[in-house]
Every structure is written in C-alpha cells, then in structure tokens.
Design an enzyme around this catalytic site. Structure first.
Site, PDB file in Angstrom:
ATOM      1  N   CYS A   1       0.819  -1.219   0.000  1.00  0.00           N
ATOM      2  CA  CYS A   1       0.000   0.000   0.000  1.00  0.00           C
ATOM      3  C   CYS A   1       0.850   1.265   0.000  1.00  0.00           C
ATOM      4  CB  CYS A   1      -0.879   0.040   1.237  1.00  0.00           C
ATOM      5  SG  CYS A   1      -1.900  -1.401   1.433  1.00  0.00           S
TER       6      CYS A   1
ATOM      7  N   ARG B   1       5.433  -0.447  -6.047  1.00  0.00           N
ATOM      8  CA  ARG B   1       5.383  -1.163  -4.764  1.00  0.00           C
ATOM      9  C   ARG B   1       4.403  -2.328  -4.795  1.00  0.00           C
ATOM     10  NH1 ARG B   1       6.808   2.643  -0.310  1.00  0.00           N
ATOM     11  NH2 ARG B   1       5.328   1.582   1.003  1.00  0.00           N
TER      12      ARG B   1
ATOM     13  N   TRP C   1      -2.911  -2.869  -1.424  1.00  0.00           N
ATOM     14  CA  TRP C   1      -2.532  -4.270  -1.647  1.00  0.00           C
ATOM     15  C   TRP C   1      -3.320  -5.050  -0.604  1.00  0.00           C
ATOM     16  CZ3 TRP C   1       0.108  -8.230   1.013  1.00  0.00           C
ATOM     17  CH2 TRP C   1       0.617  -9.261   0.214  1.00  0.00           C
TER      18      TRP C   1
ATOM     19  N   ASN D   1      -2.372   2.646   5.531  1.00  0.00           N
ATOM     20  CA  ASN D   1      -1.496   1.507   5.236  1.00  0.00           C
ATOM     21  C   ASN D   1      -1.264   0.756   6.523  1.00  0.00           C
ATOM     22  OD1 ASN D   1      -1.126   2.528   2.738  1.00  0.00           O
ATOM     23  ND2 ASN D   1       0.992   3.153   3.021  1.00  0.00           N
ATOM     24  N   GLY D   2      -1.147  -0.544   6.447  1.00  0.00           N
ATOM     25  CA  GLY D   2      -0.834  -1.323   7.645  1.00  0.00           C
ATOM     26  C   GLY D   2      -1.960  -2.274   7.992  1.00  0.00           C
TER      27      GLY D   2
ATOM     28  N   GLU E   1      17.907 -18.295  -5.608  1.00  0.00           N
ATOM     29  CA  GLU E   1      17.526 -16.961  -6.080  1.00  0.00           C
ATOM     30  C   GLU E   1      17.010 -17.031  -7.525  1.00  0.00           C
ATOM     31  OE1 GLU E   1      16.745 -14.256  -5.062  1.00  0.00           O
ATOM     32  OE2 GLU E   1      16.983 -12.883  -6.729  1.00  0.00           O
TER      33      GLU E   1
ATOM     34  N   LYS F   1      13.323 -15.805  -8.773  1.00  0.00           N
ATOM     35  CA  LYS F   1      13.127 -14.799  -9.830  1.00  0.00           C
ATOM     36  C   LYS F   1      12.220 -15.345 -10.921  1.00  0.00           C
ATOM     37  CE  LYS F   1      14.275 -12.183  -8.509  1.00  0.00           C
ATOM     38  NZ  LYS F   1      14.710 -11.362  -7.428  1.00  0.00           N
TER      39      LYS F   1
ATOM     40  N   GLU G   1       8.500 -15.777  -9.621  1.00  0.00           N
ATOM     41  CA  GLU G   1       7.715 -14.585  -9.272  1.00  0.00           C
ATOM     42  C   GLU G   1       7.273 -13.781 -10.484  1.00  0.00           C
ATOM     43  OE1 GLU G   1       9.564 -11.385  -7.006  1.00  0.00           O
ATOM     44  OE2 GLU G   1      11.520 -12.047  -7.665  1.00  0.00           O
TER      45      GLU G   1
ATOM     46  N   HIS H   1      16.954 -37.546  -3.402  1.00  0.00           N
ATOM     47  CA  HIS H   1      16.267 -37.966  -2.174  1.00  0.00           C
ATOM     48  C   HIS H   1      14.773 -37.669  -2.224  1.00  0.00           C
ATOM     49  CE1 HIS H   1      20.018 -39.102  -0.318  1.00  0.00           C
ATOM     50  NE2 HIS H   1      20.534 -37.962  -0.744  1.00  0.00           N
TER      51      HIS H   1
ATOM     52  N   LYS I   1       6.387  -4.580  -3.772  1.00  0.00           N
ATOM     53  CA  LYS I   1       7.817  -4.306  -3.699  1.00  0.00           C
ATOM     54  C   LYS I   1       8.280  -4.192  -2.258  1.00  0.00           C
ATOM     55  CE  LYS I   1      11.859  -3.224  -5.263  1.00  0.00           C
ATOM     56  NZ  LYS I   1      12.649  -4.386  -5.700  1.00  0.00           N
TER      57      LYS I   1
END
Ligand code: F6R
Length: 600
Positions: free
Chosen positions: A2, A27, A73, A99-100, A477, A481, A484, A500, A595
């Site tokens: 947000c 974001r 968001w 926000n929050g 990583e 990438k 996402e 395994h 973000k």
C-alpha cells in the site's frame, strides 16, 4: 505494498495525487483511490486494478487544492472497488486512507461501533468511524484523531481529511512508513519520497506514534499526547531521473543493466583514497566483538544473506546463521553470548525484518542494517547502517539490490578479516571490478540468453535450478526470480539432494538448469546433471570459464570463486525476464506481489 499520498496547496490536486500514485505503482497494489475536497464537498474516486483505470473515472473538471490518495494491496477483504481506499465515515464528513494492519479491529468494532454499519470488509474502515464517533462525543477533530490512534493496535500510516475544514490534513504513523514533505505554499504526505519528488525533495521523517497537522504553510508534529516535536527536514538524495524507465521497456531490464555501474559505485563508496576499505569504526568494533552473526532477511535479501554467510565464514572466520525474518520472530534459536544481528533489506521497510529488529533491540543486542534506502525504518532503528548505493530499485523483482548486497557483504567480510589480522590473498576492490566487467559481458549476451529462455522456458510447466556449495544459493535466487515473474513453478535445489525425492518430478523435457562455477564441486554437479538428463530432463549449464565443458550453454567469464554469484546470477535474471516476456506476463508488476512488504 500500500502507498499513501496527500497534498495541500494551490495546484491541481487530483493531478498531483494521481502522478504520486503512479510513482508508487512499483510497490505493488491491486486497487487505488483518491479523495479531493472543494467547496462542493468531498469527491471520492476508487477503482480496482491499475491507476490508469482510476484516472479514467476521475472527473477532469473537479478542482481542488487539498486531497489524499492510496494504492491498496489487499490484506483484509478482496481487491475490489468497495474495499479500495479512501474510506468514509457514516455522515461522509471524514475521509481516510491507511497503510498497515489493525490487529484489534474486531474488539474496537464491538466496543465502540456496535451501531455503525460498514461498507467494506477492511480493517481500515473502523478507524474513520472511530474518529467520527469520538467527534460526535464532543472531542475536537485533532483530539479524536489522536484518541483513535492511541487505541489502535498494529501498524498504520494514516492521512485524514475533514469535509468541514479544507485547510488541514491529519497524518499519523506507527510501524508503517510515512513522510511529510515541505514546499513553498504547499505541503505533502507520502509513504515513499519518490511519490512526491515531482513537487519537492525536502522531507521530514516521522517516528512511530507521532501525528502531524499539515496545513498549506506549516507542519506541526506532535506525540499522541499532544507534545510538540521539532525536527529538521532533510533533502532526499534521489535523482528524479533515476526513477524513470527511459528507453527501457521495463524497469527490471534497466536494473539488470545497471549492475556493472552499481558495482563501480560500491567500489567508490567503500574505498579510501589510499586504497584501504572505508567503514565506520563502530561497525568494525561490532564485527570484532561478535562471536556469531545472525543475518535476518526475507526473499531475495535472504538469498544474498546465504552467500554472505559463505563469505563471512570463509574470509572473516566468524560463524554466521541466516534466518528468514518471518520465522525468526516466532521460532528464535538459542543465541550465542555476543551476537550481532545483520538485517539485509533492499527497502529497509520489510515488516517481518522490522519485527525482529524491535525484538532484538529490546533484548539489548546490537544491529547493523544493510539497505538501499537511507533513512528507512530498518536503517534508523539499527545501531549501524551500510548502504548499497544501488539507486532506486523499482521493479518488483529485485536484481541490482541482490548483487549490491553480496558486494557489500564481501567488503564487510574482508574489512573484518583485515581488522582481525587475517592474511588474505583476495582484494575485494580489484575482484569486484573484474566481476563488474564480467557482469557486463553477460548483459551483452542478452540475445543468446533470450534464445535459451525461449527454448527452455516458453512453454515449461515447471523448472529446476541445481547447484552445489554457493551455487546452490544462487539456484534458490534464480528459482525465486523465475517463479515470481513468469509464474512457472520453479525450485532451487542442492544438486545432491534431488535424488532424495524431488527427482520424481523430472519428466521428459523438464528444464533443469545447473550452476557450475565452483571447482571443488564441478565434477559432482555434472554427475547430478547426468542423473536428471538420463530421466529425460532438458538440461542447461551455466558454468565459468576454466571449468566449462564444450557444450555448456552459458559460460560466465572467470572471476574469483567468492564473487561468482555476482555474475552467475545475471543470466538467471535475464532468463526469468525473457521467460516472463514470452509468456505475456507483466514483468514489472507481477500478480499478488508488492515491492515493499510492510505487513507481517
Ligand atoms: C524478490 C523480492 C523479494 C524481496 C523481499 C524482501 O524479487 O524482491 O523477495 O527480496 O520481499 O524485501 P527487502 O529486501 O526490501 O527487505
């Protein structure tokens, strides 16, 4: 995640708010809205989806000189026009963005708002109703605002406007980031300086449990008990052109391309004129005193922390544990006697990491934050900060911050080793500049990498990255990438661990990409590759000059093995980028992602 903007001045407010929201798009968000005030009342516009969609419904003739805006968001309640902010009180007098997460919203609803009917499924809506309830009980608006903030549990950054007063925006914050900005004859509110760089670069930081009365000519900061707080503004050192895409089709590609430059910036920032490393003595002392380092981070920053562990343990000989922030908070390991906590965070705002920081500070431990954002919450609240100097990272998928984090960790490791008197045959400045050139070589091979992405990934259902030793961490990583932004189910695996269980997933044509940059495991990772190839996998190798086989698809230039992750990750970033592009995904704004993850 947000974002908030607010403006009070003399200019066309709707345009300033919309432009501000556009700057916050990076974001991550799923709906957006603005409210502007004029003599005819409050005009609220909200829409699901992109700012573009919001812009299309805003009345272009509405004139106003005060207003607030928000990108949401979703946490409580699905992404929808109804749940989008701003939210209004029952009479429509108060309008608010938040926000929050309000943790006690159910209790507050029962205690104070039993007779109020709600329009949305959000936790936010209780805040605006509480303010109106307190005003109806006889409190002034300012007192009702502070009384409300006092009863909220959780995180918030809030901006409120009152239909009866076009001269004031009320602002408050706890745990969620929020700034107020100063101009000539106007003032602004923003959860991120970038949103308001269009009108000012002078900002004032806010601390938790502070509120601000914002008018056209003044910013009055107060504690929730009404005590005035004096604080000097600072100038945001962000070049507005740094946050433009220029001729690039996507921020992600621009940021991948910037990595050689970022390496050179880091060299400049961390080198004295005499060639020695430049680090605060306090940080040196903290590293010397630590008997164990606890790295706390999330996502990509966590992956950089894993590489950092390898660097610090090998070079500086200090044991390091790397923890996912969201787990550490609830599953804390037994700590050593003299721990040093190192927080790695591009944004410096990640709520999970901040939760740990608050806890370890309460326990009296020292903390160092490695971040890209000067003045961010994690930087302010830790004892020490090391900056990444990577420039603003806008694409949701982190690229240049990851390589910058590893470079700074390498410098920290070497500086610590030198202070301890450990003999080294590794000069980080020289090796980083070799790595910068090698990264450039990889970037110049974009076209070849695009072809590999098309061949291996354009129709793949899933994909695996395998590696051993530090290559395993790069594989984690690489998989993050790829998944996402392309939504291909991708996993990073230690080469020896596949057999395994996970090898059961290998079928005819499954892409398996091996990282092979470490001499001591070169033979074994290639055996692991054979194991999957003989079960039908479509294998691809990213190796390093000197260790490569003739048929390896991608060969990075030879660099010091400690810094190989800086270079080998680049083709994986490009593979993810082109795979996403070929699959028609929105590279810079992947679904469901944000973000700066400012909720726990
Ligand atoms: C992935 C990505 C995220 C972040 C994570 C932590 O590309 O960007 O996994 O790394 O959300 O964010 P920071 O580093 O800002 O704490």
């Amino acid at each position: 995640m947000c974002g908030i903007v607010g403006y009070i001045g003399h200019e066309d407010t709707k345009e300033i708010l919309l432009r501000g929201l556009e700057k916050l798009e990076y974001r991550g968000y799923d709906s957006a809205g603005i409210a502007v005030l004029n003599d005819n009342g409050v005009h609220v516009y909200k829409e699901k989806g992109r700012i573009e969609a919001l812009r299309a419904i805003v009345d272009e003739n509405v004139e106003a000189t005060v207003g607030i805006g928000h990108t949401r968001w979703a946490t409580h309640g699905a992404p929808s026009r109804t749940n989008a902010h701003p939210h209004q009180s029952t009479t429509g007098r108060f309008t608010l963005v938040h926000n929050g997460v309000i943790e006690n919203y159910e209790e507050l609803k029962q205690e104070h708002l039993a007779n109020v009917s709600f329009n949305s499924d959000t936790d936010t809506e209780i805040i605006v109703h509480l303010i109106e309830t307190f005003v109806n009980e006889g409190q002034s608006v300012e007192t009702a605002f502070s009384s409300t903030l006092k009863v909220l549990k959780g995180s918030y950054a809030i901006a409120l406007v009152d239909k009866k007063n076009k001269e004031t925006v009320y602002v408050g914050k706890n745990k969620s980031p929020l700034l107020v900005g100063m101009g000539n004859g106007f003032n602004v509110v923003a959860s991120d300086a970038m949103a308001m760089l269009q009108v000012t670069d002078r900002f004032v930081e806010l601390m938790d449990e502070e509120m601000v009365i914002v008018t056209r000519d003044a910013l009055t900061i107060k504690t929730l008990d009404g005590e005035k707080v004096e604080r000097e503004p600072y100038t945001a050192e962000i070049d507005a052109s740094d946050i433009e895409k220029g001729t690039y089709p996507h921020y992600m590609l621009k940021e991948i391309d910037e990595q050689p430059l970022v390496m050179r910036n880091i060299i400049t920032e961390y080198q004295e004129e005499n060639g020695k490393l430049k680090l605060d003595q306090d940080i040196r002392n903290a590293m010397q005193e630590a008997d164990r380092i606890y790295v706390i981070a999330a996502g990509t920053s966590y992956h950089a922390g894993l590489v950092g562990k390898q660097l610090i343990e090998t070079i500086a000989k200090i044991p390091v544990e790397v923890h996912v922030a969201s787990e550490f908070l609830y599953n804390m390991p037994l700590l050593s006697e003299n721990p040093l906590f190192v927080f790695i965070s591009q944004s410096g705002e990640t709520a999970d990491s901040r939760g740990v920081l608050v806890n370890v500070k309460k326990l009296g431990y020292k903390a160092l934050t490695i971040t890209n954002v000067k003045g961010s919450t994690l930087s302010r609240e830790a004892d020490y900060t090391l900056l990444l100097h990577a420039g603003p990272e806008i694409a949701v998928a982190s690229t240049k911050a990851y390589t910058a984090q590893i470079a700074v960790l390498a410098i920290l490791a070497v500086d610590t080793a030198r202070t301890k008197g450990i003999e080294l045959d590794f000069d980080p400045i020289q090796e980083l500049s070799i790595a910068a050139n090698a990264i450039q070589v990889m970037i110049d091979e974009k076209d070849e990498i695009e072809t590999i992405a098309r061949d291996y990934l354009s129709v793949a259902r899933n994909a695996f990255f395998i590696g051993r030793a530090v290559d395993n961490y790069v594989g984690l990583e690489a998989a993050l990438k790829l998944k996402e932004i392309s939504y291909i189910q991708a996993e990073g695996f230690a080469g020896g661990e596949l057999k395994h269980g996970t090898i059961a997933l290998i079928e005819e044509g499954t892409p398996v990409i091996a990282l092979a940059t470490q001499e001591h495991v070169n033979g074994s990772i290639r055996s692991n590759l054979q194991e999957v190839a003989s079960r039908g996998a479509n294998t691809c190798v990213i190796s390093m000059e000197g260790l490569n086989n003739p048929n390896d698809q991608i060969v990075i230039p030879a660099v010091h093995p400690y810094l190989a992750p800086l270079v080998s990750v680049v083709p994986t970033q490009l593979l993810a980028y082109y795979a996403a592009l070929h699959r028609g995904c929105d590279v810079d704004k992947p679904r469901n992602l944000a973000k700066s993850v400012t909720v726990e």
